[in-house]
Design a protein around this motif. Sequence first.
Motif, PDB file in Angstrom:
ATOM      1  N   ILE A  57       0.814  -1.227   0.000  1.00 23.69           N
ATOM      2  CA  ILE A  57       0.000   0.000   0.000  1.00 23.69           C
ATOM      3  C   ILE A  57       0.850   1.281   0.000  1.00 23.69           C
ATOM      4  O   ILE A  57       0.341   2.383   0.094  1.00 23.69           O
ATOM      5  CB  ILE A  57      -0.966   0.022   1.213  1.00 23.69           C
ATOM      6  N   ILE A 113     -13.242  -4.548   6.051  1.00 22.13           N
ATOM      7  CA  ILE A 113     -12.950  -3.189   5.561  1.00 22.13           C
ATOM      8  C   ILE A 113     -12.466  -2.289   6.715  1.00 22.13           C
ATOM      9  O   ILE A 113     -11.514  -1.540   6.566  1.00 22.13           O
ATOM     10  CB  ILE A 113     -14.228  -2.568   4.929  1.00 22.13           C
ATOM     11  N   LEU A 114     -13.123  -2.426   7.875  1.00 16.55           N
ATOM     12  CA  LEU A 114     -12.790  -1.546   9.008  1.00 16.55           C
ATOM     13  C   LEU A 114     -11.377  -1.805   9.540  1.00 16.55           C
ATOM     14  O   LEU A 114     -10.622  -0.871   9.829  1.00 16.55           O
ATOM     15  CB  LEU A 114     -13.819  -1.713  10.135  1.00 16.55           C
ATOM     16  N   LEU A 116      -8.888  -3.169   7.910  1.00 19.26           N
ATOM     17  CA  LEU A 116      -7.945  -2.734   6.867  1.00 19.26           C
ATOM     18  C   LEU A 116      -7.732  -1.217   6.951  1.00 19.26           C
ATOM     19  O   LEU A 116      -6.602  -0.713   6.917  1.00 19.26           O
ATOM     20  CB  LEU A 116      -8.514  -3.142   5.499  1.00 19.26           C
ATOM     21  N   SER A 117      -8.835  -0.512   7.090  1.00 22.03           N
ATOM     22  CA  SER A 117      -8.774   0.944   7.158  1.00 22.03           C
ATOM     23  C   SER A 117      -7.977   1.386   8.392  1.00 22.03           C
ATOM     24  O   SER A 117      -7.166   2.320   8.338  1.00 22.03           O
ATOM     25  CB  SER A 117     -10.201   1.486   7.216  1.00 22.03           C
ATOM     26  N   VAL A 120      -4.179   0.871   7.836  1.00 22.67           N
ATOM     27  CA  VAL A 120      -3.651   1.883   6.908  1.00 22.67           C
ATOM     28  C   VAL A 120      -3.472   3.208   7.652  1.00 22.67           C
ATOM     29  O   VAL A 120      -2.436   3.870   7.552  1.00 22.67           O
ATOM     30  CB  VAL A 120      -4.591   2.041   5.689  1.00 22.67           C
ATOM     31  N   GLN A 121      -4.482   3.553   8.450  1.00 20.28           N
ATOM     32  CA  GLN A 121      -4.447   4.816   9.193  1.00 20.28           C
ATOM     33  C   GLN A 121      -3.266   4.846  10.181  1.00 20.28           C
ATOM     34  O   GLN A 121      -2.512   5.816  10.244  1.00 20.28           O
ATOM     35  CB  GLN A 121      -5.781   4.956   9.959  1.00 20.28           C
ATOM     36  N   LYS A 124       0.337   4.959   8.603  1.00 17.79           N
ATOM     37  CA  LYS A 124       0.645   6.191   7.882  1.00 17.79           C
ATOM     38  C   LYS A 124       1.591   7.056   8.740  1.00 17.79           C
ATOM     39  O   LYS A 124       2.309   7.908   8.236  1.00 17.79           O
ATOM     40  CB  LYS A 124      -0.642   6.979   7.613  1.00 17.79           C
TER      41      LYS A 124
END
Lengths: 146, 551
Positions: A57, A113-114, A116-117, A120-121, A124
């Motif tokens: 990602i 989805i949650l 994964l999100s 990623v957050q 970062k």
Amino acid sequence: MFIENLEEKNIILVNAVDKDTVLKKLCRVIFETGKVSSEEILEERVLHREKLMSTGIGLGVGVPHVRCEGVKNVVLAMAVSDSPIAGYDSIDGTPVRIVVMIVVPEHNHRQHILILSDIVQLLKDSAKRTAILSAHSSEEIYKSLR
Amino acid sequence: MAFLHNIIFSNVNILLLIGLAIFGGTFGGRLFQKLRIPQVVGYIVIGIILGESFLNIINAKMLAELDPINSFALGLIGFTMGNELRLNVFKKYGKQFMSILFYEAMGAFVCVFVLIFIGASFMFSLKMAFVFALLFGPISSATAAAGTTDVLNEYKTKGILTTTLLGIVALDDVFALFLYAITSSIAGNFLGHGDVSLAENILEPLYEIGGSVVVGVISGLLLSRLLNRYTDKDRILDFTLGAVLFILGLAAVLKIDMIMTSMIMGTIFANKVPKKSSQVFGAVESFAPPIYILFFVFVGAKFNISQMSIPIAVFIVIFLIARTAGKMLGANLGARLSKAPLKVQKYLPMCLFSQSGVAIALSIISSQRFPGVIGNTILIVVTTTTFVVQLIGPPFIRYAVKKADEVNKDITESDVIKSMRAKDVMKSLPAIREDQTVQNIVHTFSENDSFDYAVVDSDNKPIGCITVASIKDALSTENLLSLLVAADIMEPVGYSVTPDTSVEVIQHEMSIHAIDYALVVDAQQNYIGFIENRFIDQFISKKMLEVSVTV
């Protein structure tokens, strides 16, 4: 959500590995938790997903993720490599060194989805990534995520 | 052989008998349907085979024990017929119905009266011949709903001929009852059985009819209030069947007409809550077939060839010819005088041969009131002719409704669903490849009008489905849009079907899987189309509209 589902024993340190090897190692870790009925199916799913589109990602992070039959609960595993993982493409071209694998029951679409999100957050944050990469043990990595 | 007969048939209990009758009747019905003969004929033929004339499995004693089933069947027939008697239909065709009814009933009465008198005068004294004529006349004027509605339902008829026929059949029993009250009283006085006066004889049917109207109206109003509260099909059926049985029992206690009471209950209900009626009558019609089969099998079983004698055979022939001719001439005259549509004038006369409930009831009353030769003869003649007309009547009705172009016009949603296959309702929507990104998927959604899409692998085999809800979840996490492909957000394949799968099965499976779509695949399991519940609804609406335009 990410942290709550990741256990310290599911974090491994690897060195000089290629993409398939690290993915297979993570599948083994996840299978050993006893929450997945077949290591073979899991491996097959993970590798198939990578063929559709690389899960690199960017920022040196890879997040292989699958929904899979025979999975009882969400299971996460993490691998940190001391060198770039060969063959792991990412959208920004940065070599991947941190890999977080997410395995979710087949019908837990929203949870998938949650989480994964959430990952990623979290990743970062460059300070977090640096802390993870400079850690020398699973325990240190686990603590750095807290 | 006799030993074998004893083992097999002497221990026939009621359950075994009912099972045998329904199973055999259904088998006979299907067989005759394949020969393009109405199923009811098949039921009766099976009844004859099981009855005293042949296998003797169903004998007169058993038939008497099973009589409540006949009452139940007639009650259900009466109740469902009530649905046909709509106030708006009466306002429109009432005058026409009355004219046809009067002439067809009087036509049968006059012809049977005259010809029976002539025929009987050769075998009996003139006095006896006159009494026979007085009793056979009114019995001949009744037309049965059983055997008529069955054929109309089987061939899904709709139109002016069907409406008129149902109206006549529903009402001419009243006429027969009144006529019988008058003539039987005359016959009684003529024979010197002066125990019952003419006034008493007229009061009796007045009580029967008036009582039926009162009980039918009250029960119809109560049933309307009760069923208006429920939407569950099973509960509606339970209440309705309970009400029909209760009303039949009450009618028996009050000695009022069972069929008329249940018919009036049905009429009141249909007119009071017309929106609910298709659900209620539909539920009853889906329950009723085995009861109807039993009724007709028992009609066949009542036929006993050993009771035949020359005078009885002569009466049977005269009764059949005179009644048929009288009804045909009368119906034609009534239709012409009331300026009924041409197809009613032409084909209604062929539809009025059916005879059962009221005719048999009147013959039983005759056998009790006039015991001996007169009573027995009337009972046997009416039972036998009932059997004959129930055999020949249905094919004539089938011919008439076919010629009048009223077959397959009474199509319900459930008929349409039963006739539909997956290929009729599927749409050849583009499939989404499993490696397609979310941005691409959104594009597919915007280009087409479906809410769901199949996801296929590289071999075009369906592996899942993407719904609007799954897209919504993906879009809610902006940071993931470029990271997700179809395989990440799809739901696994819920249910796949072939083009020939029945839509009835598809709907059932959709409800089991709690989904509102199905994927259509070919023999090699390749994706070829998509079905959404709303495609099915659209197709049904279109078909129903086509049917209503044609009718």
